[in-house]
Scaffold this motif. Structure first.
Motif, PDB file in Angstrom:
ATOM      1  N   GLU A 109      -6.125 -15.780 -25.035  1.00 51.25           N
ATOM      2  CA  GLU A 109      -6.837 -14.585 -24.510  1.00 51.25           C
ATOM      3  C   GLU A 109      -6.251 -14.125 -23.511  1.00 51.25           C
ATOM      4  O   GLU A 109      -6.255 -12.743 -23.168  1.00 51.25           O
ATOM      5  N   VAL A 110      -6.131 -15.024 -22.396  1.00 55.66           N
ATOM      6  CA  VAL A 110      -5.491 -14.475 -21.380  1.00 55.66           C
ATOM      7  C   VAL A 110      -3.897 -14.854 -20.910  1.00 55.66           C
ATOM      8  O   VAL A 110      -3.343 -13.944 -20.480  1.00 55.66           O
ATOM      9  N   GLY A 111      -3.704 -16.184 -21.323  1.00 53.36           N
ATOM     10  CA  GLY A 111      -2.551 -16.363 -20.997  1.00 53.36           C
ATOM     11  C   GLY A 111      -1.224 -15.818 -21.845  1.00 53.36           C
ATOM     12  O   GLY A 111      -0.111 -15.999 -21.437  1.00 53.36           O
ATOM     13  N   SER A 112      -1.479 -15.173 -22.912  1.00 52.00           N
ATOM     14  CA  SER A 112      -0.476 -14.832 -23.791  1.00 52.00           C
ATOM     15  C   SER A 112       0.255 -13.291 -23.394  1.00 52.00           C
ATOM     16  O   SER A 112       1.078 -12.827 -23.959  1.00 52.00           O
ATOM     17  N   TRP A 113      -0.599 -12.747 -22.277  1.00 57.77           N
ATOM     18  CA  TRP A 113      -0.052 -11.420 -22.122  1.00 57.77           C
ATOM     19  C   TRP A 113       0.137 -10.996 -20.590  1.00 57.77           C
ATOM     20  O   TRP A 113      -0.714 -11.672 -19.807  1.00 57.77           O
ATOM     21  N   ARG A 123      -9.413 -25.378 -28.840  1.00 59.01           N
ATOM     22  CA  ARG A 123     -10.379 -25.867 -27.864  1.00 59.01           C
ATOM     23  C   ARG A 123     -10.293 -25.071 -26.450  1.00 59.01           C
ATOM     24  O   ARG A 123     -11.047 -25.181 -25.878  1.00 59.01           O
ATOM     25  N   TYR A 124      -9.244 -24.513 -26.445  1.00 58.20           N
ATOM     26  CA  TYR A 124      -8.680 -23.674 -25.101  1.00 58.20           C
ATOM     27  C   TYR A 124      -8.625 -22.297 -25.467  1.00 58.20           C
ATOM     28  O   TYR A 124      -7.377 -21.756 -25.275  1.00 58.20           O
ATOM     29  N   PRO A 125      -9.361 -21.374 -25.833  1.00 62.22           N
ATOM     30  CA  PRO A 125      -9.029 -20.008 -26.351  1.00 62.22           C
ATOM     31  C   PRO A 125      -8.495 -19.151 -25.273  1.00 62.22           C
ATOM     32  O   PRO A 125      -7.742 -18.283 -25.781  1.00 62.22           O
ATOM     33  N   LYS A 126      -8.796 -19.412 -23.971  1.00 63.33           N
ATOM     34  CA  LYS A 126      -8.190 -18.607 -22.826  1.00 63.33           C
ATOM     35  C   LYS A 126      -6.814 -18.729 -23.018  1.00 63.33           C
ATOM     36  O   LYS A 126      -6.186 -17.739 -22.444  1.00 63.33           O
ATOM     37  N   LEU A 127      -6.150 -19.718 -23.099  1.00 58.70           N
ATOM     38  CA  LEU A 127      -4.741 -20.003 -23.122  1.00 58.70           C
ATOM     39  C   LEU A 127      -3.912 -18.755 -23.775  1.00 58.70           C
ATOM     40  O   LEU A 127      -3.093 -18.308 -23.321  1.00 58.70           O
ATOM     41  N   ALA A 176       0.938 -19.280 -16.349  1.00 50.62           N
ATOM     42  CA  ALA A 176       0.114 -18.598 -17.392  1.00 50.62           C
ATOM     43  C   ALA A 176      -1.004 -19.350 -17.755  1.00 50.62           C
ATOM     44  O   ALA A 176      -2.191 -18.929 -18.056  1.00 50.62           O
ATOM     45  N   ALA A 177      -0.790 -20.672 -17.896  1.00 47.33           N
ATOM     46  CA  ALA A 177      -2.005 -21.821 -18.007  1.00 47.33           C
ATOM     47  C   ALA A 177      -2.943 -21.680 -17.073  1.00 47.33           C
ATOM     48  O   ALA A 177      -4.296 -21.666 -17.115  1.00 47.33           O
ATOM     49  N   ILE A 178      -2.574 -21.494 -15.708  1.00 49.66           N
ATOM     50  CA  ILE A 178      -3.360 -21.556 -14.599  1.00 49.66           C
ATOM     51  C   ILE A 178      -4.150 -19.922 -14.498  1.00 49.66           C
ATOM     52  O   ILE A 178      -5.360 -20.142 -14.145  1.00 49.66           O
ATOM     53  N   ALA A 179      -3.534 -19.077 -14.914  1.00 50.19           N
ATOM     54  CA  ALA A 179      -4.093 -17.843 -15.049  1.00 50.19           C
ATOM     55  C   ALA A 179      -5.529 -17.845 -15.948  1.00 50.19           C
ATOM     56  O   ALA A 179      -6.274 -17.255 -15.763  1.00 50.19           O
ATOM     57  N   ALA A 180      -5.234 -18.700 -16.982  1.00 55.32           N
ATOM     58  CA  ALA A 180      -6.280 -18.805 -17.964  1.00 55.32           C
ATOM     59  C   ALA A 180      -7.207 -19.703 -17.538  1.00 55.32           C
ATOM     60  O   ALA A 180      -8.522 -19.349 -17.807  1.00 55.32           O
ATOM     61  N   TYR A 181      -7.051 -20.746 -16.845  1.00 61.87           N
ATOM     62  CA  TYR A 181      -8.025 -21.658 -16.549  1.00 61.87           C
ATOM     63  C   TYR A 181      -7.656 -22.179 -15.052  1.00 61.87           C
ATOM     64  O   TYR A 181      -6.922 -23.023 -14.836  1.00 61.87           O
ATOM     65  N   PRO A 182      -8.347 -21.455 -14.029  1.00 59.90           N
ATOM     66  CA  PRO A 182      -7.699 -21.524 -12.740  1.00 59.90           C
ATOM     67  C   PRO A 182      -8.055 -22.937 -12.014  1.00 59.90           C
ATOM     68  O   PRO A 182      -7.281 -23.378 -11.446  1.00 59.90           O
TER      69      PRO A 182
END
Length: 554
Positions: free
Chosen positions: A194-198, A188-192, A252-258
């Motif tokens: 897509e963005v947060g894993s690298w 439900r939160y794909p950016k975690l 990392a989570a905040i970078a994905a979902y500010p």
């Protein structure tokens, strides 16, 4: 005297006689033993080339594995009895787990080549005539592996589960999220992921290092990867305890979902996954939106880590440590929440955050566990504590009626250096030798007998800031995890009275097992040339913070 590690409780060795396995050896398995039967036939069949066909072995040439309630009564579910006669083997477990740990002992008695994946020519497969009666001291015998700082691909995780099983360790604490990376797929939160894993680059060495590795680093586990890991662990009677770190260690989570961050203090949209080590000041905002977001994360997580997958699978680790309060002090939103809830300060605000998820997990039949900072402000009855800042957190928790896992930084953080020599790779932390770990005592001496019953057990922690690949993880972890496994399993005397010389003698054989398993351990004589990686000029290592109760060789 047997060279089995961890040392069994009772061993009777009958001398020169032996039982030899051959092409006609049968494997007779009783009811409820399918996991151990499958594992034994797989690993011993691969190493020996013997078929180990099913059968009762009418001629006596048989390995019998079965369960019996009398063993449960005497030794518990994780206990076993192993009897080798000149005609065969009788392995009986108090429960399925005990039978499996007995099978691990059986494998060790066959010698280092029993740990290989294909048979070597000219080998004889002999077992000493022996009787062993064994059971563990602690129920929780764990290893925490940090895959956030440096990602470990799935195959590497499965390999470590096999290594844990070989040492009778039964809890895998899976540190999946931190400032430097988010490693589990949440649909439900794909950016975690897509963005947060690298992250764009990585600090080379500890945070005092002036050097950088200028290339992206990342990776994550799909939900099916997680299910496979959990199932693989369960086959080996290992419980997987996932950790999702909140409210700190969350960049990392905040970078994905500010919107998860303190948007009234900083421009969270400009944040990226952190490329440095240490404690980031970018923490979660104490808002209803953040609570709902992480409830969604945990809903998916509970499905991936079912509560019935092992004896400690009901636990979910929420971190709760090292939450910097700077942004909360500056945030009108955070200050308004403190006033609304009638809290005294930002420390109580963190406690409110933790208690919310404590209650949320409890309502779903789960148990929260977190680092010892979560004690500040009170916990629900079922919550447990990982005591990492020395012994005091464990003492406080046990006296308050909470279960405790002892993992004090001063004794069992395996990322700390193993010797003081300048050839040690990237020295950090405090010197903790193999002998230091062997003399670690998990139960704080100031606890009463009743309070000590709250000590579920102990675990060693492997943080991977300076471990960029599996070889570095192996080097830092082994052989010290072997000593730790004996501390967790065996009924050892007081630390000063432990026979470290005898343990070193048994390690002489055990190094051969580690070699057969392909473990890149630190040799007792020091690092091999390719294992050496000295610190950059001017960097002395160390964590630079005082520690409670630190021994003199810090």
């Amino acid at each position: 005297m047997t060279d089995v590690i961890p040392a069994p409780r009772h061993v009777t060795d009958y001398g020169a006689n032996f039982y030899e396995l051959g092409p006609g050896t049968k494997l007779a398995a009783g009811e409820g033993t399918v996991r151990t039967e499958r594992w034994l036939r797989g690993v011993l069949g691969a190493a020996t080339g013997l078929p180990l066909n099913p059968g009762d072995g009418g001629d006596g040439d048989v390995i019998r594995v079965y369960l019996h309630s009398m063993v449960t009564k005497d030794l518990g579910d994780e206990g076993y009895r192993l009897a080798v006669t000149p005609k065969g083997v009788h392995l009986v477990g108090g429960g399925a787990a005990g039978l499996f740990w007995g099978a691990q002992t059986l494998r060790q008695l066959l010698g280092p080549d029993a740990f290989r994946r294909a048979p070597l020519p000219g080998r004889e497969w002999r077992l000493p005539v022996i009787h062993i009666q064994d059971s563990p001291r602690f129920r929780w015998r764990g290893l925490m592996l940090d895959v956030s700082r440096h990602f470990m691909p799935k195959d590497g995780v499965l390999r470590h589960l096999d290594l844990l099983a070989a040492h009778k360790l039964n809890v895998f604490h899976f540190h999946l999220t931190d400032d430097q990376g988010w490693r589990v797929q949440i649909k439900r939160y794909p950016k975690l992921t897509e963005v947060g894993s690298w992250r764009a680059r990585t600090k080379f060495g500890h945070r005092a290092s002036p050097l950088w590795e200028e290339k992206p680093h990342g990776g994550f586990y799909t939900q099916d990867d997680i299910r496979e890991i959990v199932a693989y662990a369960a086959e080996r009677h290992i419980s997987v305890v996932p950790e999702i770190d909140i409210p700190g260690h969350s960049q990392a989570a905040i970078a994905a979902y500010p919107e998860l961050g303190n948007t009234d203090v900083i421009d969270t949209a400009s944040l990226s996954v952190w490329d440095n080590w240490g404690v980031s000041k970018n923490v979660l905002a104490p808002t209803d939106n953040t609570l709902r977001f992480y409830e969604g994360v945990f809903e998916e997580l509970l499905d991936l880590f079912p509560a019935d997958a092992g004896p400690f699978s009901e636990f979910v680790h929420i971190g709760g440590d090292e939450c910097a309060k700077d942004q909360w002090r500056q945030s009108p939103t955070a200050q308004a929440r403190i006033k609304e809830l009638g809290l005294a300060d930002e420390d109580e605000l963190q406690s409110w955050f933790v208690r919310h998820f404590d209650n949320w997990l409890s309502a779903r039949g789960r148990r929260l566990i977190g680092w010892d900072e979560i004690l500040e402000g009170g916990l629900a009855d079922g919550a447990a504590v990982s005591s990492w800042r020395g012994y005091q957190g464990g003492v406080t928790a046990a006296r308050a009626g909470h279960d405790v896992v002892m993992c004090p930084e001063q004794q069992v953080y395996l990322d700390h250096r193993q010797a003081a020599g300048e050839d040690e790779p990237m020295p950090i932390g405090y010197v903790r030798t193999l002998e230091d770990v062997y003399r670690f005592e998990p139960v704080p001496p100031q606890l009463t007998e009743a309070e000590a019953r709250h000590v579920l057990g102990t675990q060693a922690n492997v943080w991977t800031e300076v471990m960029e690949d599996h070889a570095r993880v192996d080097y830092q972890t082994y052989p010290r995890l072997v000593a730790f496994a004996e501390v967790a399993w065996s009924a050892l005397p007081a630390p000063a009275e432990r026979d470290f010389a005898g343990f070193e003698r048994r390690m002489t054989a055990h190094y051969g097992r580690l070699d057969a398993l392909g473990v890149d351990y630190r040799p007792p004589t020091g690092p091999l040339p390719w294992q050496q990686r000295p610190a950059p000029e001017g960097m002395t290592g160390g964590l630079g913070r005082p520690i409670e109760g630190a021994p003199p060789n810090v």
